[in-house]
Design a protein around this motif. Structure first.
Motif, mmCIF file in Angstrom:
data_model
loop_
_atom_site.group_PDB
_atom_site.id
_atom_site.type_symbol
_atom_site.label_atom_id
_atom_site.label_comp_id
_atom_site.label_asym_id
_atom_site.label_seq_id
_atom_site.Cartn_x
_atom_site.Cartn_y
_atom_site.Cartn_z
ATOM 1 N N HIS A 9 0.824 -1.211 0.000
ATOM 2 C CA HIS A 9 0.000 0.000 0.000
ATOM 3 C C HIS A 9 0.857 1.260 0.000
ATOM 4 O O HIS A 9 2.032 1.244 0.381
ATOM 5 C CB HIS A 9 -0.940 0.009 1.212
ATOM 6 N N GLY A 10 0.265 2.365 -0.415
ATOM 7 C CA GLY A 10 0.932 3.655 -0.338
ATOM 8 C C GLY A 10 1.171 4.067 1.110
ATOM 9 O O GLY A 10 0.670 3.434 2.052
ATOM 10 N N LEU A 25 -4.496 6.169 4.007
ATOM 11 C CA LEU A 25 -3.388 6.715 3.241
ATOM 12 C C LEU A 25 -3.178 8.193 3.555
ATOM 13 O O LEU A 25 -4.129 8.943 3.764
ATOM 14 C CB LEU A 25 -3.642 6.555 1.740
ATOM 15 N N HIS A 30 -1.691 8.494 -1.487
ATOM 16 C CA HIS A 30 -2.617 8.533 -2.627
ATOM 17 C C HIS A 30 -1.854 8.834 -3.921
ATOM 18 O O HIS A 30 -2.133 8.228 -4.968
ATOM 19 C CB HIS A 30 -3.695 9.581 -2.396
ATOM 20 N N ALA A 33 0.190 5.724 -5.079
ATOM 21 C CA ALA A 33 -0.682 4.712 -5.678
ATOM 22 C C ALA A 33 -1.181 5.147 -7.048
ATOM 23 O O ALA A 33 -1.267 4.336 -7.985
ATOM 24 C CB ALA A 33 -1.853 4.418 -4.746
ATOM 25 N N ARG A 57 -6.316 1.172 4.143
ATOM 26 C CA ARG A 57 -5.182 1.643 3.340
ATOM 27 C C ARG A 57 -4.950 0.768 2.113
ATOM 28 O O ARG A 57 -4.463 1.252 1.088
ATOM 29 C CB ARG A 57 -3.923 1.741 4.199
ATOM 30 N N THR A 61 -5.526 2.104 -1.722
ATOM 31 C CA THR A 61 -4.432 1.980 -2.688
ATOM 32 C C THR A 61 -4.925 1.434 -4.013
ATOM 33 O O THR A 61 -4.622 1.990 -5.078
ATOM 34 C CB THR A 61 -3.314 1.086 -2.123
ATOM 35 N N ASN A 180 6.877 1.932 0.193
ATOM 36 C CA ASN A 180 5.445 2.140 -0.039
ATOM 37 C C ASN A 180 5.175 2.131 -1.535
ATOM 38 O O ASN A 180 5.920 2.735 -2.315
ATOM 39 C CB ASN A 180 4.993 3.471 0.560
ATOM 40 N N SER A 181 4.122 1.451 -1.942
ATOM 41 C CA SER A 181 3.666 1.297 -3.334
ATOM 42 C C SER A 181 4.638 0.509 -4.197
ATOM 43 O O SER A 181 4.590 0.592 -5.418
ATOM 44 C CB SER A 181 3.334 2.651 -3.986
#
Length: 216
Positions: A9-10, A25, A30, A33, A57, A61, A180-181
């Protein structure tokens, strides 16, 4: 051909002090993602199934990426870090740190205690966390086509442990380095899962997105 693409996830609410507060998030999350979704749409956008955990979250995402989930599975949910941290302090007198630098030393200690069943009263044992994730991955690997799984860093770390036969310390180091992401690719080849790539962030490679390469 079976391919599994795991996405962390972001960035979530890193200032939170409990699970509920963390589970959304940030503005940057945001953006991360959304950029990932744009990159996927321009490269290899088709998936036969898109599955998230049930955490906010994770749902946010996949939505920001521009995909509609075909299903949710709670086995993709993250370990409950704040519960582990509270148990660590209450039972062993080791408080959670305030800085990212100290967190990199702290997390392996927490996970080590958890894996050795030295944290009592937590919602889930290390063994049950391992079992639910590997059961899910084995089920997805048995399906044909491409699966996008939007999940969390601890889940990805456990999958890496399974695929690469890592010990707990090595697994924790991979968790700490998971952006993240980020994107992680697995293939099911000759009856076993193999790792094609780990921690890719092509959507953040541009110099003006260097600020968006986050771990926490």
């Amino acid at each position: 051909m079976t391919e599994i693409i795991l996405v962390r996830h972001g960035q979530a609410n890193s200032n939170a002090t409990d699970e509920a507060g963390y589970d959304r998030l940030s503005d940057l999350g945001h953006l991360q993602a959304g950029w990932l979704g744009e990159w996927m749409a321009a490269t290899d956008p088709h998936f036969d199934r898109v599955v998230t955990g049930t955490l906010t979250r994770q749902r946010q995402t996949v939505s920001a990426m521009g995909y509609a989930a075909t299903g949710e599975d709670a086995r993709l949910n993250e370990l409950t870090y704040f519960d582990l941290a509270h148990a660590m302090e209450a039972q062993h007198g080791i408080a959670a740190p305030d800085t990212a630098h100290d967190f990199a030393r702290y997390l392996p200690d927490v996970i080590g205690h958890w894996a050795e069943d030295r944290l009592a009263g937590v919602p889930e044992t290390f063994g049950s966390f391992h079992a639910r994730i590997i059961a899910l991955i084995d089920e997805v690997a048995a399906q044909h086509g491409r699966s996008l799984l939007v999940t969390s860093g601890g889940v990805i770390g456990m999958v890496m442990r399974h695929v690469l036969n890592l010990d707990t310390a090595a697994m924790t180091q991979m968790m700490l380095r998971t952006h993240n992401s980020s994107v992680h690719r697995l293939r099911h080849v000759h009856g076993q899962l193999v790792l094609d790539s780990f921690n890719a962030t092509p959507h953040l490679d541009a110099a003006d997105r260097a600020h968006a390469r986050t771990f926490i």
